[in-house]
Design a protein around this motif. Structure first.
Motif, PDB file in Angstrom:
ATOM      1  N   VAL A  20       0.842  -1.199   0.000  1.00 46.78           N
ATOM      2  CA  VAL A  20       0.000   0.000   0.000  1.00 46.78           C
ATOM      3  C   VAL A  20       0.879   1.251   0.000  1.00 46.78           C
ATOM      4  CG1 VAL A  20      -1.849   1.208   1.201  1.00 46.78           C
ATOM      5  CG2 VAL A  20      -1.720  -1.269   1.337  1.00 46.78           C
ATOM      6  N   SER A  21       0.544   2.205  -0.873  1.00 44.17           N
ATOM      7  CA  SER A  21       1.295   3.459  -0.913  1.00 44.17           C
ATOM      8  C   SER A  21       0.380   4.673  -1.085  1.00 44.17           C
ATOM      9  CB  SER A  21       2.318   3.417  -2.048  1.00 44.17           C
ATOM     10  OG  SER A  21       1.672   3.223  -3.279  1.00 44.17           O
ATOM     11  N   HIS A  25      -9.013   6.693   1.748  1.00 43.99           N
ATOM     12  CA  HIS A  25      -9.919   7.599   2.452  1.00 43.99           C
ATOM     13  C   HIS A  25      -9.528   9.070   2.254  1.00 43.99           C
ATOM     14  CE1 HIS A  25     -11.637   9.744   5.959  1.00 43.99           C
ATOM     15  NE2 HIS A  25     -12.700   9.075   5.575  1.00 43.99           N
ATOM     16  N   CYS A  26      -8.296   9.423   2.629  1.00 43.13           N
ATOM     17  CA  CYS A  26      -7.892  10.839   2.535  1.00 43.13           C
ATOM     18  C   CYS A  26      -7.111  11.146   1.263  1.00 43.13           C
ATOM     19  CB  CYS A  26      -7.088  11.250   3.764  1.00 43.13           C
ATOM     20  SG  CYS A  26      -5.435  10.542   3.860  1.00 43.13           S
ATOM     21  N   GLY A  27      -6.684  10.110   0.552  1.00 38.02           N
ATOM     22  CA  GLY A  27      -6.012  10.296  -0.722  1.00 38.02           C
ATOM     23  C   GLY A  27      -4.520  10.603  -0.644  1.00 38.02           C
ATOM     24  N   THR A  28      -3.965  10.642   0.558  1.00 40.13           N
ATOM     25  CA  THR A  28      -2.549  10.969   0.684  1.00 40.13           C
ATOM     26  C   THR A  28      -1.659   9.897   0.048  1.00 40.13           C
ATOM     27  OG1 THR A  28      -0.797  11.695   2.163  1.00 40.13           O
ATOM     28  CG2 THR A  28      -2.174   9.923   2.966  1.00 40.13           C
ATOM     29  N   MET A  33       3.384   5.265   6.802  1.00 39.09           N
ATOM     30  CA  MET A  33       2.983   3.867   6.908  1.00 39.09           C
ATOM     31  C   MET A  33       1.525   3.716   6.456  1.00 39.09           C
ATOM     32  SD  MET A  33       3.116   1.390  10.212  1.00 39.09           S
ATOM     33  CE  MET A  33       4.796   0.829  10.082  1.00 39.09           C
ATOM     34  N   TYR A  34       1.271   2.654   5.697  1.00 39.54           N
ATOM     35  CA  TYR A  34      -0.068   2.344   5.205  1.00 39.54           C
ATOM     36  C   TYR A  34      -0.418   0.904   5.555  1.00 39.54           C
ATOM     37  CZ  TYR A  34       0.496   6.543   2.368  1.00 39.54           C
ATOM     38  OH  TYR A  34       0.694   7.839   1.950  1.00 39.54           O
ATOM     39  N   HIS A  35      -1.712   0.630   5.631  1.00 33.05           N
ATOM     40  CA  HIS A  35      -2.205  -0.710   5.944  1.00 33.05           C
ATOM     41  C   HIS A  35      -3.262  -1.143   4.937  1.00 33.05           C
ATOM     42  CE1 HIS A  35      -1.590   0.138  10.535  1.00 33.05           C
ATOM     43  NE2 HIS A  35      -0.448  -0.150   9.939  1.00 33.05           N
ATOM     44  N   ARG A  52      -7.191   0.417   1.135  1.00 27.66           N
ATOM     45  CA  ARG A  52      -5.880   0.953   1.516  1.00 27.66           C
ATOM     46  C   ARG A  52      -6.091   2.156   2.416  1.00 27.66           C
ATOM     47  NH1 ARG A  52      -4.184   2.194  -4.526  1.00 27.66           N
ATOM     48  NH2 ARG A  52      -6.172   3.217  -4.249  1.00 27.66           N
ATOM     49  N   LEU A  53      -5.455   2.137   3.596  1.00 29.55           N
ATOM     50  CA  LEU A  53      -5.589   3.261   4.514  1.00 29.55           C
ATOM     51  C   LEU A  53      -4.243   3.632   5.112  1.00 29.55           C
ATOM     52  CD1 LEU A  53      -8.759   2.258   6.588  1.00 29.55           C
ATOM     53  CD2 LEU A  53      -8.628   3.906   4.714  1.00 29.55           C
TER      54      LEU A  53
END
Length: 69
Positions: A20-21, A25-28, A33-35, A52-53
């Protein structure tokens, strides 16, 4: 399978959908770190049951679910 461990389920989704990169949700896409987060919280073996969050959004996502229950 259905009796797979929590870790095994997350390893499966990373193998299928990759690392995940970006946060759905927020689009960053910032370096952070992503999960992979499970949508249904039933950990179904379905690719559409994951999103992806980033960590802050994942914490908010899970805390909203806890408040509902």
């Amino acid at each position: 399978g259905k009796k797979s461990s929590y870790t095994a389920k997350h390893q499966w989704i990373r193998r299928k959908l990759g690392k995940v990169s970006k946060c759905d949700h927020c689009g960053t896409e910032e370096k952070r770190m992503y999960h992979w987060a499970n949508i249904s919280h039933k950990y179904k073996h379905e690719l559409t049951d994951w999103l992806r969050l980033c960590v802050p959004c994942h914490i908010k996502y899970d805390s909203r679910r806890i408040k509902k229950n």
